[in-house]
Design an enzyme around this catalytic site. Structure first.
Site, PDB file in Angstrom:
ATOM      1  N   LYS A   9       2.202  14.037  -9.276  1.00  0.00           N
ATOM      2  CA  LYS A   9       1.791  13.462 -10.559  1.00  0.00           C
ATOM      3  C   LYS A   9       2.254  11.996 -10.655  1.00  0.00           C
ATOM      4  O   LYS A   9       3.078  11.539  -9.841  1.00  0.00           O
ATOM      5  CB  LYS A   9       2.380  14.307 -11.689  1.00  0.00           C
ATOM      6  CG  LYS A   9       1.854  15.747 -11.729  1.00  0.00           C
ATOM      7  CD  LYS A   9       2.409  16.458 -12.956  1.00  0.00           C
ATOM      8  CE  LYS A   9       2.021  17.911 -13.005  1.00  0.00           C
ATOM      9  NZ  LYS A   9       2.513  18.566 -14.236  1.00  0.00           N
ATOM     10  N   TYR A  49      -7.250  20.968 -16.745  1.00  0.00           N
ATOM     11  CA  TYR A  49      -6.334  21.607 -17.697  1.00  0.00           C
ATOM     12  C   TYR A  49      -7.066  22.442 -18.745  1.00  0.00           C
ATOM     13  O   TYR A  49      -6.503  22.721 -19.811  1.00  0.00           O
ATOM     14  CB  TYR A  49      -5.483  20.535 -18.381  1.00  0.00           C
ATOM     15  CG  TYR A  49      -4.338  20.021 -17.521  1.00  0.00           C
ATOM     16  CD1 TYR A  49      -3.438  20.904 -16.925  1.00  0.00           C
ATOM     17  CD2 TYR A  49      -4.142  18.657 -17.319  1.00  0.00           C
ATOM     18  CE1 TYR A  49      -2.386  20.445 -16.142  1.00  0.00           C
ATOM     19  CE2 TYR A  49      -3.080  18.183 -16.534  1.00  0.00           C
ATOM     20  CZ  TYR A  49      -2.207  19.086 -15.955  1.00  0.00           C
ATOM     21  OH  TYR A  49      -1.165  18.640 -15.193  1.00  0.00           O
ATOM     22  N   PHE A  57       0.095  20.642 -26.666  1.00  0.00           N
ATOM     23  CA  PHE A  57       0.407  19.520 -25.769  1.00  0.00           C
ATOM     24  C   PHE A  57      -0.767  19.160 -24.855  1.00  0.00           C
ATOM     25  O   PHE A  57      -0.594  18.406 -23.893  1.00  0.00           O
ATOM     26  CB  PHE A  57       1.673  19.807 -24.952  1.00  0.00           C
ATOM     27  CG  PHE A  57       1.659  21.107 -24.194  1.00  0.00           C
ATOM     28  CD1 PHE A  57       1.065  21.208 -22.938  1.00  0.00           C
ATOM     29  CD2 PHE A  57       2.252  22.239 -24.735  1.00  0.00           C
ATOM     30  CE1 PHE A  57       1.053  22.392 -22.235  1.00  0.00           C
ATOM     31  CE2 PHE A  57       2.246  23.449 -24.044  1.00  0.00           C
ATOM     32  CZ  PHE A  57       1.638  23.518 -22.795  1.00  0.00           C
ATOM     33  N   ARG A  85       4.655  27.074  -4.287  1.00  0.00           N
ATOM     34  CA  ARG A  85       5.334  27.354  -5.566  1.00  0.00           C
ATOM     35  C   ARG A  85       6.837  27.498  -5.362  1.00  0.00           C
ATOM     36  O   ARG A  85       7.636  27.060  -6.188  1.00  0.00           O
ATOM     37  CB  ARG A  85       4.734  28.606  -6.219  1.00  0.00           C
ATOM     38  CG  ARG A  85       3.359  28.321  -6.833  1.00  0.00           C
ATOM     39  CD  ARG A  85       2.663  29.577  -7.294  1.00  0.00           C
ATOM     40  NE  ARG A  85       3.393  30.282  -8.349  1.00  0.00           N
ATOM     41  CZ  ARG A  85       3.447  29.888  -9.612  1.00  0.00           C
ATOM     42  NH1 ARG A  85       2.825  28.779  -9.977  1.00  0.00           N
ATOM     43  NH2 ARG A  85       4.100  30.587 -10.508  1.00  0.00           N
ATOM     44  N   THR A  91       8.479  25.588 -13.375  1.00  0.00           N
ATOM     45  CA  THR A  91       7.739  24.525 -14.081  1.00  0.00           C
ATOM     46  C   THR A  91       8.679  23.568 -14.817  1.00  0.00           C
ATOM     47  O   THR A  91       8.500  22.357 -14.797  1.00  0.00           O
ATOM     48  CB  THR A  91       6.773  25.159 -15.112  1.00  0.00           C
ATOM     49  OG1 THR A  91       5.921  26.062 -14.412  1.00  0.00           O
ATOM     50  CG2 THR A  91       5.924  24.113 -15.801  1.00  0.00           C
ATOM     51  N   ARG A 102      11.073  20.122  -8.053  1.00  0.00           N
ATOM     52  CA  ARG A 102      11.305  19.834  -9.477  1.00  0.00           C
ATOM     53  C   ARG A 102      12.791  19.870  -9.816  1.00  0.00           C
ATOM     54  O   ARG A 102      13.276  19.099 -10.651  1.00  0.00           O
ATOM     55  CB  ARG A 102      10.535  20.828 -10.339  1.00  0.00           C
ATOM     56  CG  ARG A 102       9.025  20.610 -10.280  1.00  0.00           C
ATOM     57  CD  ARG A 102       8.324  21.743 -10.993  1.00  0.00           C
ATOM     58  NE  ARG A 102       6.886  21.596 -11.044  1.00  0.00           N
ATOM     59  CZ  ARG A 102       6.049  22.626 -10.957  1.00  0.00           C
ATOM     60  NH1 ARG A 102       6.517  23.848 -10.784  1.00  0.00           N
ATOM     61  NH2 ARG A 102       4.762  22.426 -11.024  1.00  0.00           N
ATOM     62  N   ASN A 112       6.959  16.706 -14.604  1.00  0.00           N
ATOM     63  CA  ASN A 112       7.626  17.601 -13.651  1.00  0.00           C
ATOM     64  C   ASN A 112       7.177  17.381 -12.198  1.00  0.00           C
ATOM     65  O   ASN A 112       7.175  18.294 -11.392  1.00  0.00           O
ATOM     66  CB  ASN A 112       7.469  19.065 -14.084  1.00  0.00           C
ATOM     67  CG  ASN A 112       6.030  19.514 -14.137  1.00  0.00           C
ATOM     68  OD1 ASN A 112       5.123  18.714 -13.970  1.00  0.00           O
ATOM     69  ND2 ASN A 112       5.815  20.792 -14.350  1.00  0.00           N
ATOM     70  N   HIS A 115       2.130  19.273  -9.423  1.00  0.00           N
ATOM     71  CA  HIS A 115       1.343  20.416  -9.898  1.00  0.00           C
ATOM     72  C   HIS A 115       0.920  21.198  -8.664  1.00  0.00           C
ATOM     73  O   HIS A 115       0.625  20.595  -7.628  1.00  0.00           O
ATOM     74  CB  HIS A 115       0.085  19.968 -10.644  1.00  0.00           C
ATOM     75  CG  HIS A 115      -0.899  21.092 -10.809  1.00  0.00           C
ATOM     76  ND1 HIS A 115      -0.822  21.995 -11.855  1.00  0.00           N
ATOM     77  CD2 HIS A 115      -1.940  21.501 -10.038  1.00  0.00           C
ATOM     78  CE1 HIS A 115      -1.791  22.888 -11.716  1.00  0.00           C
ATOM     79  NE2 HIS A 115      -2.487  22.618 -10.616  1.00  0.00           N
TER      80      HIS A 115
HETATM   81  P1  CMP Z   1       1.279  21.878 -14.508  1.00  0.00           P
HETATM   82  O1  CMP Z   1       1.633  22.741 -13.347  1.00  0.00           O
HETATM   83  O2  CMP Z   1       0.649  20.567 -14.238  1.00  0.00           O
HETATM   84  O3  CMP Z   1       0.311  22.704 -15.479  1.00  0.00           O
HETATM   85  C1  CMP Z   1       0.435  22.728 -16.872  1.00  0.00           C
HETATM   86  C2  CMP Z   1       1.473  21.774 -17.329  1.00  0.00           C
HETATM   87  O4  CMP Z   1       1.808  21.856 -18.681  1.00  0.00           O
HETATM   88  C3  CMP Z   1       2.775  22.022 -16.629  1.00  0.00           C
HETATM   89  O5  CMP Z   1       2.641  21.580 -15.300  1.00  0.00           O
HETATM   90  C4  CMP Z   1       3.767  21.236 -17.476  1.00  0.00           C
HETATM   91  O6  CMP Z   1       3.955  19.927 -16.997  1.00  0.00           O
HETATM   92  C5  CMP Z   1       3.039  21.180 -18.805  1.00  0.00           C
HETATM   93  N1  CMP Z   1       3.783  21.814 -19.882  1.00  0.00           N
HETATM   94  C6  CMP Z   1       4.142  23.097 -19.962  1.00  0.00           C
HETATM   95  N2  CMP Z   1       4.784  23.314 -21.147  1.00  0.00           N
HETATM   96  C7  CMP Z   1       4.805  22.113 -21.793  1.00  0.00           C
HETATM   97  C8  CMP Z   1       5.310  21.688 -23.057  1.00  0.00           C
HETATM   98  N3  CMP Z   1       5.937  22.537 -23.873  1.00  0.00           N
HETATM   99  N4  CMP Z   1       5.150  20.394 -23.389  1.00  0.00           N
HETATM  100  C9  CMP Z   1       4.507  19.544 -22.579  1.00  0.00           C
HETATM  101  N5  CMP Z   1       3.999  19.902 -21.365  1.00  0.00           N
HETATM  102  C10 CMP Z   1       4.154  21.173 -20.988  1.00  0.00           C
END
Ligand code: CMP
Length: 134
Positions: A9, A49, A57, A85, A91, A102, A112, A115
């Site tokens: 990212k 997404y 969010f 993973r 996450t 991460r 984070n 992805h």
């Molecule tokens: P990703 O694997 O890119 O897929 C969904 C993303 O949502 C996840 O990584 C996080 O970066 C993001 N995410 C999950 N929970 C939250 C949250 N509470 N606020 C903001 N981002 C979030």
């Protein structure tokens, strides 16, 4: 043989972690089958997404993934989805084990670092979305 989609990212690219992250995947034995540095169009971000569309969010996700270049790749190998993973960690970087990507490089759930597809079915959809030519 499985394929999975991985994105470094914008925070990971800005912190110059691409080489370090790629090295971890390669050392695990995964093959880089496709790789491109790209600015993500809003339409692609929204499609990627789509399952989070109702989340509070959602817009934050779109704004972040389009905020700077992303390194997108297809990684291949036996159990590639689960292997990536494991290397990425949980996450939320504060829940991810030290030693994971991460856990070592992330500070907050919204930034984070990486992805990755969360299941084999998702991986098929995401690889087709990001690498239609693959
Ligand atoms: P990703 O694997 O890119 O897929 C969904 C993303 O949502 C996840 O990584 C996080 O970066 C993001 N995410 C999950 N929970 C939250 C949250 N509470 N606020 C903001 N981002 C979030």
């Amino acid at each position: 043989m499985e394929h999975t989609l991985v994105l470094v990212k914008p925070d990971g690219v800005k912190k110059k972690l691409c080489g370090e992250i790629l090295a971890r995947y390669e050392r695990k034995g995964l093959t880089i089958s496709a790789l491109k540095l790209m600015q993500v169009p809003c339409e692609l971000a929204a499609e990627h997404y789509a399952e989070h569309k109702e989340k509070p969010f959602f817009q934050e996700l779109i704004d972040f993934i389009t905020s700077g270049p992303v390194l997108a790749m297809v990684l291949s190998g036996e159990n590639a989805v689960a292997a990536v993973r494991q290397l990425n960690g949980a996450t939320d970087p504060l829940k991810a084990n030290p030693g994971s990507i991460r856990g070592d490089y992330g500070l907050a759930i919204n930034e984070n670092v990486v992805h990755a597809s969360d299941a084999v079915d998702t991986a098929k959809r995401e690889v087709a979305l990001w690498f239609p030519e693959f």
